[in-house]
Design an enzyme around this catalytic site. Structure first.
Site, PDB file in Angstrom:
ATOM      1  CB  SER A 264       1.687  -4.200  10.871  1.00 49.69           C
ATOM      2  OG  SER A 264       2.446  -3.087  10.833  1.00 49.69           O
TER       3      SER A 264
ATOM      4  NE  ARG B  41       0.423  -8.461   2.606  1.00 51.25           N
ATOM      5  CZ  ARG B  41      -0.300  -8.036   3.593  1.00 51.25           C
ATOM      6  NH1 ARG B  41      -1.342  -8.367   4.100  1.00 51.25           N
ATOM      7  NH2 ARG B  41       0.081  -6.837   4.099  1.00 51.25           N
TER       8      ARG B  41
ATOM      9  CE  LYS C 214      -5.701  -3.759   5.372  1.00 52.37           C
ATOM     10  NZ  LYS C 214      -6.044  -4.351   6.547  1.00 52.37           N
TER      11      LYS C 214
ATOM     12  CG  ASP D 277      -7.206  -7.072   7.801  1.00 50.82           C
ATOM     13  OD1 ASP D 277      -6.511  -6.886   8.538  1.00 50.82           O
ATOM     14  OD2 ASP D 277      -7.369  -6.606   6.797  1.00 50.82           O
TER      15      ASP D 277
ATOM     16  CB  CYS E 203       0.619  -7.652  16.808  1.00 51.09           C
ATOM     17  SG  CYS E 203       1.289  -6.155  17.489  1.00 51.09           S
TER      18      CYS E 203
ATOM     19  NE  ARG F  34      -2.141  -1.066   3.773  1.00 50.40           N
ATOM     20  CZ  ARG F  34      -1.749   0.092   4.558  1.00 50.40           C
ATOM     21  NH1 ARG F  34      -1.936   1.235   4.303  1.00 50.40           N
ATOM     22  NH2 ARG F  34      -1.113  -0.308   5.544  1.00 50.40           N
TER      23      ARG F  34
ATOM     24  CG  HIS G 247      -7.232  -3.060  10.993  1.00 47.97           C
ATOM     25  ND1 HIS G 247      -5.888  -2.602  11.044  1.00 47.97           N
ATOM     26  CD2 HIS G 247      -7.042  -3.884  10.032  1.00 47.97           C
ATOM     27  CE1 HIS G 247      -5.155  -3.022  10.281  1.00 47.97           C
ATOM     28  NE2 HIS G 247      -5.730  -4.046   9.626  1.00 47.97           N
TER      29      HIS G 247
ATOM     30  CE1 TYR H 281       1.808  -7.360  -3.727  1.00 44.84           C
ATOM     31  CE2 TYR H 281       1.221  -6.284  -1.800  1.00 44.84           C
ATOM     32  CZ  TYR H 281       1.728  -7.250  -2.241  1.00 44.84           C
ATOM     33  OH  TYR H 281       2.213  -8.347  -1.472  1.00 44.84           O
TER      34      TYR H 281
HETATM   35  O1  TSX Z   1       2.164 -13.987  16.402  1.00 42.71           O
HETATM   36  C1  TSX Z   1       2.671 -14.022  17.381  1.00 42.71           C
HETATM   37  N1  TSX Z   1       2.020 -14.028  18.611  1.00 42.71           N
HETATM   38  C2  TSX Z   1       0.496 -14.341  18.568  1.00 42.71           C
HETATM   39  C3  TSX Z   1       0.172 -15.611  18.235  1.00 42.71           C
HETATM   40  C4  TSX Z   1      -0.968 -16.223  18.651  1.00 42.71           C
HETATM   41  N2  TSX Z   1       3.891 -13.824  17.386  1.00 42.71           N
HETATM   42  C5  TSX Z   1       4.585 -13.613  15.876  1.00 42.71           C
HETATM   43  C6  TSX Z   1       4.917 -12.149  15.786  1.00 42.71           C
HETATM   44  C7  TSX Z   1       5.221 -11.855  14.554  1.00 42.71           C
HETATM   45  C8  TSX Z   1       4.161 -11.447  13.407  1.00 42.71           C
HETATM   46  C9  TSX Z   1       4.606 -13.823  18.447  1.00 42.71           C
HETATM   47  N3  TSX Z   1       6.018 -13.513  18.921  1.00 42.71           N
HETATM   48  C10 TSX Z   1       3.979 -13.868  19.724  1.00 42.71           C
HETATM   49  C11 TSX Z   1       2.698 -14.170  19.786  1.00 42.71           C
HETATM   50  O2  TSX Z   1       2.059 -14.336  20.888  1.00 42.71           O
HETATM   51  N4  TSX Z   1       5.261 -13.910  20.979  1.00 42.71           N
HETATM   52  C12 TSX Z   1       6.354 -13.786  20.038  1.00 42.71           C
HETATM   53  C13 TSX Z   1       7.390 -13.523  20.994  1.00 42.71           C
HETATM   54  C14 TSX Z   1       8.025 -14.771  21.004  1.00 42.71           C
HETATM   55  C15 TSX Z   1       8.748 -15.438  19.880  1.00 42.71           C
HETATM   56  C16 TSX Z   1       9.477 -16.421  20.076  1.00 42.71           C
HETATM   57  C17 TSX Z   1       9.155 -17.281  21.385  1.00 42.71           C
HETATM   58  C18 TSX Z   1       8.600 -16.685  22.404  1.00 42.71           C
HETATM   59  C19 TSX Z   1       7.883 -15.510  22.274  1.00 42.71           C
HETATM   60  N5  TSX Z   1      10.040 -18.352  21.398  1.00 42.71           N
HETATM   61  C20 TSX Z   1       9.959 -19.465  22.509  1.00 42.71           C
HETATM   62  O3  TSX Z   1       9.770 -19.068  23.563  1.00 42.71           O
HETATM   63  C21 TSX Z   1      10.862 -20.537  22.421  1.00 42.71           C
HETATM   64 MN    MN Z   2      -4.882  -5.521   7.921  1.00 42.61          MN
END
Ligand code: TSX
Ligand code: MN
Length: 624
Positions: A287, A406, A245, A312, A289, A87, A265, A236
């Site tokens: 984004s 994507r 969006k 989304d 998260c 975007r 959102h 895109y």
């Molecule tokens: O999506 C994630 N979530 C939500 C899941 C339902 N991620 C990936 C974020 C990038 C898009 C996460 N990353 C989450 C999370 O709850 N937490 C983390 C941080 C994290 C990354 C690796 C570990 C722990 C926490 N690994 C180990 O503990 C082995």
């Molecule tokens: Mn979105």
């Protein structure tokens, strides 16, 4: 040959499929006017059938825009021009009479971070520079689409005119599209969506990757008063799939303000406890998260089940009983591929194995897809071709997939799609979750004291974002309601609209929570295991909604009582003290940062109640 193949519209474009005279007068007028403007060689009215889809995909393949992925069933790979990969916020505008109807005026006269306004005069000029003859030599597709289940009282209809068959194939996945929508529309209202890649034939310069686009002239404009979306120059994602969006967030948030509902959102999930009781929750995250991962969660607590309604967007409206009913206006997932794996999101991995269009991911020599974080060991002898169509190896230093690559995949294929996901009346939302990626200071979960406090929590949302490629540093960005790029009108008025939900007689207001899966220890890494273990936080919310989980007030909101989180079976140690600790200095700085943000960005449009909630937080923090 059916007789309509011979027919032409007034402007002389051949009608390849469909019958112009069968369209409602308003749709017909919309098609005729824009065919006269854009001068396509032919017109194709989409019926949404399998045969049509096969023909569109075959044509895309012949043009070299997509490639079949032999490893899967009906899966395709598109590689875009590297100039057209995301975007473009700087070229996305909302056209209203007064600038203040679109954005608050920043204090000190800077450029608003909450949207871009364009005057009608400037827009008319931009339109006249771009659209006349822009579809020469191409087919103009007429895509009737429904956002939400066809015929649901919560759904809205749009018609997108586009010269991109890639958009046709993608809209068929992301929306309900075709003849059934025209039938449901009758002579009713629809959002007018016009899209061109901006490359009339013959080409003025050669295409890159056979991907037509016109980055110098890209413009994505919304005219909410006229329920219009006009997009030029990009093929895109959110720039060209105008139902997502542009319609379901920007235009819909404006309609929602007028009609008394919410276009947000947010993901929507259903969660069932071991006793078989079920609740629905909606959640807004900026984004990076893991919103799609949460929408498809595999719980680690025995007996719990999460089901996905959407990943989304949520359209939510209080019904006559006072329940907040939500639908997912979309029909598919347009998810970020990198980071998706059998470990992080097995349900997404299962979903994309058929009927999926991948864009800008890497390709394996055995006809599969690949991306960063897929965590899949490749069979002996299998090699990788990058999204830039070059041989790739891990030592190259560059990623094999584009960070914004994507998958575009049908929601109905998700193994944990909710049985009610297409329910016309929507699902009852009992909790709203806001979140952010906050390495410091913000506890794992807290509950807002009231609806008004919850609106303040949404308005104060911030999240760690990888800044532009030039500066590697990560910065904590403000992203109120995870809507910063998607507000269809002045954010101050949006806050007033949210606050006004509390004035609706009989409305059962959901509890509002804030979560942070990403708090880090100053010494080690993440303090919370995240992913499937997040169900432990959802469990606490579930019991808070039922009225049987302990909570204690703190400066920021209610925190779970010591023993209120179910941590049974959690692998590894957990530093609950650090995970929930509140530091006065941190929160004083946070209050100051939010105050500065509100006063510069929202300025005089900030509702008094939101300013009051900030004062209350400051008082509570000063008494910590
Ligand atoms: O999506 C994630 N979530 C939500 C899941 C339902 N991620 C990936 C974020 C990038 C898009 C996460 N990353 C989450 C999370 O709850 N937490 C983390 C941080 C994290 C990354 C690796 C570990 C722990 C926490 N690994 C180990 O503990 C082995
Ligand atoms: Mn979105």
């Amino acid at each position: 040959m059916p007789p309509q193949v011979q027919s032409r519209n007034q402007g002389g474009a051949r009608v390849l499929q469909g019958d112009l005279s069968a369209l409602s007068p308003a749709v017909r007028e919309f098609v005729d006017t824009n065919a006269a403007l854009c001068q396509p060689e032919s017109i194709h009215i989409c019926d949404g059938s399998d045969e049509e889809n096969r023909a569109v995909l075959t044509q895309l393949e012949e043009q070299g825009m997509i490639k079949k992925l032999s490893k899967y069933e009906n899966c395709w790979l598109a590689r875009t021009d590297p100039m057209d990969v995301a975007r473009v916020e700087s070229k996305t505008v909302i056209v209203t009479r007064d600038q203040r109807d679109t954005v608050p005026t920043p204090l000190g006269g800077g450029v608003s971070q909450l949207g871009r306004w364009m005057s009608q005069e400037e827009f008319d000029k931009a339109m006249a520079q771009r659209f006349p003859g822009c579809m020469k030599g191409r087919t103009m597709y007429v895509i009737p689409f429904s956002m939400g289940p066809v015929g649901s009282p919560l759904s809205k209809i749009g018609v997108e005119l586009t010269d991109s068959p890639y958009v046709v194939a993608s809209m068929r996945v992301m929306t309900r599209m075709g003849t059934s929508v025209l039938t449901a529309l009758g002579n009713g209202e629809f959002v007018r969506c016009l899209h061109s890649v901006g490359c009339p034939l013959p080409l003025r310069k050669p295409l890159v990757n056979n991907w037509p686009c016109n980055p110098e002239q890209t413009l994505i404009a919304h005219i909410p008063d006229r329920r219009q979306i006009i997009s030029f120059g990009s093929g895109y994602g959110g720039n060209s799939l105008l139902g997502k969006k542009c319609f379901a967030l920007r235009i819909a948030s404006r309609i929602a303000k007028e009609e008394g509902w919410l276009a947000e959102h947010m993901l929507i999930l259903g969660i069932t406890n071991p006793a078989g009781e079920k609740k629905y929750m909606a959640a807004a995250f900026p984004s990076a998260c893991g919103k799609t991962n949460l929408a498809m969660l595999q719980p680690t607590l025995p007996g719990w089940k999460v089901e996905c309604v959407g990943d989304d967007i949520a359209w939510m409206k209080f019904d006559s009983e006072g329940n907040l009913r939500a639908i997912n206006p979309e029909n598919g997932f347009f998810g970020v591929a990198p980071g998706t794996s059998a470990q992080t999101n097995p349900n997404a991995m299962a979903t994309v194995m058929k009927n999926t269009v991948f864009t800008n991911v890497a390709e394996t020599s055995d006809g599969g897809v690949y991306w960063e974080g897929m965590d899949q060991t490749l069979p002996e002898g299998v090699t990788i071709t990058s999204w830039k169509n070059q041989p790739w190896s891990p030592e190259d230093g560059e990623p094999c997939s584009h960070p914004n690559s994507r998958f575009c995949t049908p929601a109905g294929q998700c193994p944990i799609i909710d049985p009610q996901w297409e329910s016309p009346e929507g699902v009852p939302i009992e909790a709203i979750i806001f979140g952010g990626r906050r390495p410091q200071g913000v506890p794992l979960v807290y509950e807002a004291f009231s609806w008004q406090h919850g609106v303040f929590v949404g308005a104060s949302m911030r999240s760690e974002a990888t800044a532009a490629a030039e500066h590697k540093a990560k910065v904590i960005m403000h992203d109120p309601f995870a809507m910063r790029p998607f507000f269809g009108y002045n954010f101050g008025q949006y806050l007033s609209h949210w606050l006004s939900m509390a004035d609706r007689p009989g409305a059962k207001l959901p509890k509002i929570f804030h979560v942070n899966w990403f708090r880090k220890s100053p010494t080690a890494g993440f303090l919370w295991p995240g992913f499937g273990d997040n169900v432990r936080v959802l469990d606490w919310m579930f019991r808070r909604v039922k009225g049987d989980a302990g909570a204690e007030p703190s400066a920021v909101g209610y925190l779970p009582c010591r023993d209120a989180l179910d941590l049974r079976g959690l692998r590894g140690p957990l530093d609950l003290d650090q995970l929930f600790s509140l530091d006065r200095d941190f929160w004083q700085t946070e209050v100051q940062d939010v105050r500065k943000y509100f006063s510069t960005e929202v300025n005089v449009d900030l509702p008094g109640e939101v300013a009051r909630q900030l004062e209350l937080l400051q008082q509570r923090v000063s008494q910590m």
